[in-house]
Motif scaffolding. Structure first.
Motif, PDB file in Angstrom:
ATOM      1  N   SER A 192       0.765  -0.810   0.352  1.00  0.00           N
ATOM      2  CA  SER A 192       0.065  -0.067  -0.232  1.00  0.00           C
ATOM      3  C   SER A 192       1.132   1.613  -0.026  1.00  0.00           C
ATOM      4  N   GLY A 193       2.342   0.844   0.326  1.00  0.00           N
ATOM      5  CA  GLY A 193       3.064   2.121  -0.103  1.00  0.00           C
ATOM      6  C   GLY A 193       3.505   2.555   0.989  1.00  0.00           C
ATOM      7  N   LEU A 194       2.973   2.133   2.475  1.00  0.00           N
ATOM      8  CA  LEU A 194       2.861   2.918   3.488  1.00  0.00           C
ATOM      9  C   LEU A 194       4.659   2.218   4.009  1.00  0.00           C
ATOM     10  N   SER A 195       4.916   2.358   5.715  1.00  0.00           N
ATOM     11  CA  SER A 195       6.039   1.943   5.991  1.00  0.00           C
ATOM     12  C   SER A 195       6.031   0.865   6.178  1.00  0.00           C
ATOM     13  N   ASN A 196       7.216   0.143   6.476  1.00  0.00           N
ATOM     14  CA  ASN A 196       7.640  -0.852   6.694  1.00  0.00           C
ATOM     15  C   ASN A 196       6.959  -1.044   8.403  1.00  0.00           C
ATOM     16  N   PRO A 197       5.878  -2.411   8.991  1.00  0.00           N
ATOM     17  CA  PRO A 197       5.082  -2.009   9.847  1.00  0.00           C
ATOM     18  C   PRO A 197       6.107  -2.573  10.728  1.00  0.00           C
ATOM     19  N   HIS A 198       6.685  -3.978  10.586  1.00  0.00           N
ATOM     20  CA  HIS A 198       7.853  -3.879  11.292  1.00  0.00           C
ATOM     21  C   HIS A 198       8.794  -2.990  11.940  1.00  0.00           C
ATOM     22  N   SER A 199       9.208  -1.848  11.858  1.00  0.00           N
ATOM     23  CA  SER A 199       9.480  -1.233  12.061  1.00  0.00           C
ATOM     24  C   SER A 199       9.332  -0.030  12.793  1.00  0.00           C
ATOM     25  N   GLN A 200       7.729  -0.372  13.053  1.00  0.00           N
ATOM     26  CA  GLN A 200       7.320   0.507  14.021  1.00  0.00           C
ATOM     27  C   GLN A 200       7.480  -0.119  15.499  1.00  0.00           C
ATOM     28  N   LYS A 201       7.669   0.281  16.812  1.00  0.00           N
ATOM     29  CA  LYS A 201       8.086   0.149  18.245  1.00  0.00           C
ATOM     30  C   LYS A 201       7.045   1.188  19.168  1.00  0.00           C
ATOM     31  N   SER A 202       6.439   1.062  19.826  1.00  0.00           N
ATOM     32  CA  SER A 202       5.576   2.046  20.910  1.00  0.00           C
ATOM     33  C   SER A 202       6.055   0.591  22.184  1.00  0.00           C
ATOM     34  N   GLU A 203       6.023   1.847  23.149  1.00  0.00           N
ATOM     35  CA  GLU A 203       6.119   1.464  24.171  1.00  0.00           C
ATOM     36  C   GLU A 203       4.892   1.588  24.956  1.00  0.00           C
ATOM     37  N   ILE A 204       3.809   0.743  24.415  1.00  0.00           N
ATOM     38  CA  ILE A 204       2.785   1.088  25.056  1.00  0.00           C
ATOM     39  C   ILE A 204       1.868  -0.403  24.575  1.00  0.00           C
ATOM     40  N   THR A 205       2.310  -0.877  23.269  1.00  0.00           N
ATOM     41  CA  THR A 205       2.108  -1.929  23.112  1.00  0.00           C
ATOM     42  C   THR A 205       3.202  -2.081  22.257  1.00  0.00           C
ATOM     43  N   VAL A 206       3.416  -4.240  22.382  1.00  0.00           N
ATOM     44  CA  VAL A 206       3.784  -5.478  21.177  1.00  0.00           C
ATOM     45  C   VAL A 206       3.074  -5.817  20.976  1.00  0.00           C
ATOM     46  N   ASN A 207       1.734  -5.783  20.451  1.00  0.00           N
ATOM     47  CA  ASN A 207       1.217  -6.279  19.465  1.00  0.00           C
ATOM     48  C   ASN A 207       1.362  -6.356  18.098  1.00  0.00           C
ATOM     49  N   GLU A 208       1.252  -7.469  17.765  1.00  0.00           N
ATOM     50  CA  GLU A 208       2.033  -7.498  16.499  1.00  0.00           C
ATOM     51  C   GLU A 208       1.224  -6.652  15.297  1.00  0.00           C
TER      52      GLU A 208
END
Length: 476
Positions: free
Chosen positions: A180-196
């Motif tokens: 879809s032309g979006l950023s690679n989701p695997h590169s996203q990180k969050s301190e409040i969730t780790v759900n894939e």
């Protein structure tokens, strides 16, 4: 010089003409003849449309025939044009297919130009750009040249565009791209969730509420570019049915005054607020239920004590309470009991419409028949007296409606003032200033706060009472 067949084809598209006949059934030769006939028809339309042609027609028929012989397009030129168009279409589809395949697999083609001194690759390689600015070439690329074009970081659209002197470049950034032309989701990180799945489908995740039920996040969906409320509930072992009650009810409820439910999924995630005291320092994963809901602007509690509610306050409160009654009447019509109605669980959408939400304590109930249920389910300050016990029906949702309407009409200045007067209000004893300002509303609220559930009118009847009151007050 005859007319360029490609120009004739493009210009002919803008001329009024009958639709071309369907190509006859058969193999490639029949299809080529049909395309040839279409090219000839387009070219003749362009020729006849020109002003000089109209002047020749008006001059003399003999001169027209002579000019027509000179201008007739040779058959070999038409055949060559048809073959050129077919080859152009084939290579265009090949290029597009290769680009789509790379996007699907998340691959990046090797760069065709050296990186810039800063370490990043050039967005427009010099070689293709310089070729695009050169004069057009009539030669078609061979299969080897075609594969070379496909391997370039900046991909040329088609040989036909190169012939016309136009080159289209598709620049691929240093980051990988999803289909879809979006950023690679695997590169996203969050301190409040780790759900894939949560991290894959959403970004800008922000916690907007938390409590004993779990957490509610505001998140931006990557595909439809819309913000949603994602409710995360901990999946208690042995209490699976209680966890799924909310989504089962929401899936069956569809009303303008109820928060819209979209979908849900299960997965493992962290609860930072609960696991922060862990001595090991490791994040503990819990099985969770994620519920995708409509995002609203604010709660009714926020509205009651905000400056926005001061303008036309009585009329707005009356209108909003009507919408609350419509939502509760629909919930009871579908044989559900909310059991936790309060201003904090009633929301106002961005379109200024009331939305009843938080169905975490919802249960089934047929009309107002008392049935044995779980004790003390709800918020104590808004709970009906019989809700402390085990037997009750849907009239437990009517009692908090009386408290909610009183609070909408008579705003407390401080929380301490509310805590002092709240028990009196629950018993039907109202402040003198309220009785003086809202005599009719006082009598209706007293019925809703009746200790006997059978004396409380249903939500639909309360709505009719309000409409009668509105009619009488407007006719005075």
């Amino acid at each position: 010089m005859g007319c360029n067949p490609l120009h004739a084809l493009y210009l002919g598209a803008f001329l009024p003409r009958p639709p071309p006949p369907l190509p006859p059934p058969g193999g490639k030769q029949d299809r080529a003849r049909a395309i040839e006939a279409a090219v000839m028809a387009h070219w003749r339309a362009v020729r006849d449309w020109s002003p000089s042609r109209r002047m020749i027609r008006l001059a003399s028929p003999d001169q027209e025939q002579e000019e027509e012989k000179k201008r007739d397009l040779p058959r070999n030129v038409v055949v060559e044009a048809v073959q050129h168009l077919l080859e152009w279409g084939r290579q265009r589809d090949q290029v597009r297919g290769e680009k789509h395949r790379r996007n699907e697999e998340g691959l990046r083609p090797p760069p065709s130009s050296p990186q810039s001194p800063s370490g990043g690759s050039s967005s427009c390689p010099k070689a293709p750009c310089s070729e695009a600015s050169q004069p057009a070439s009539n030669s078609q690329p061979s299969s080897g040249e075609t594969s070379e074009i496909l391997n370039q970081e900046s991909v040329n659209s088609s040989p036909a565009e190169l012939d016309s002197g136009v080159s289209e470049h598709t620049n691929i950034s240093s980051k990988e791209k999803t289909p879809s032309g979006l950023s690679n989701p695997h590169s996203q990180k969050s301190e409040i969730t780790v759900n894939e799945r949560f991290l894959k489908d959403y970004n800008n995740i922000e916690c907007i509420a938390d409590g004993g039920f779990g957490c509610v996040y505001k998140a931006h969906h990557l595909l439809d570019s819309t913000q949603y409320a994602i409710k995360k509930v901990k999946w208690a072992i042995g209490k699976e049915e209680k966890v799924t009650h909310e989504v089962e009810a929401l899936a069956k409820l569809s009303h303008e005054n109820i928060v819209r439910y979209y979908t849900c999924w299960t997965g493992k995630d962290i609860f930072p607020s609960e696991d922060s005291d862990s001595s090991s320092g490791e994040e503990k994963l819990h099985k969770c239920l994620f519920i995708k809901l409509e995002l609203c602007k604010l709660t009714l509690e926020d509205w009651i004590y905000s400056e926005e509610s001061t303008k036309n306050y009585k009329d707005d409160a009356f209108e909003k309470f009507q919408e609350i009654l419509k939502g509760v009447a629909y919930i009871h019509e579908k044989h559900f009991i909310h059991r936790d109605l309060k201003p904090a669980n009633i929301f106002i959408s961005f379109q200024n419409i009331i939305k009843i939400g938080d169905f975490g304590l919802v249960t089934t109930g047929a009309d107002d028949i008392p049935v044995k249920r779980t004790r003390k389910k709800g918020t104590k300050s808004y709970m009906a007296p019989e809700q402390v016990g085990q037997e009750y029906g849907n009239k437990v949702d009517i009692f908090p409606l009386g408290l909610i309407w009183f609070e909408m009409l008579h705003r407390f200045k401080t929380k301490s003032e509310k805590s002092k007067r709240w028990e009196d209000v629950r018993d039907g004893r109202f402040p003198p200033e309220f009785i003086k300002a809202f005599p009719t509303e006082k009598s209706i609220i007293k019925k809703l706060l009746s200790k006997e559930p059978s004396k409380r009118p249903p939500a639909a009847a309360i709505l009719r009472m309000l409409l009668v009151h509105l009619f009488r007050s407007s006719s005075i």
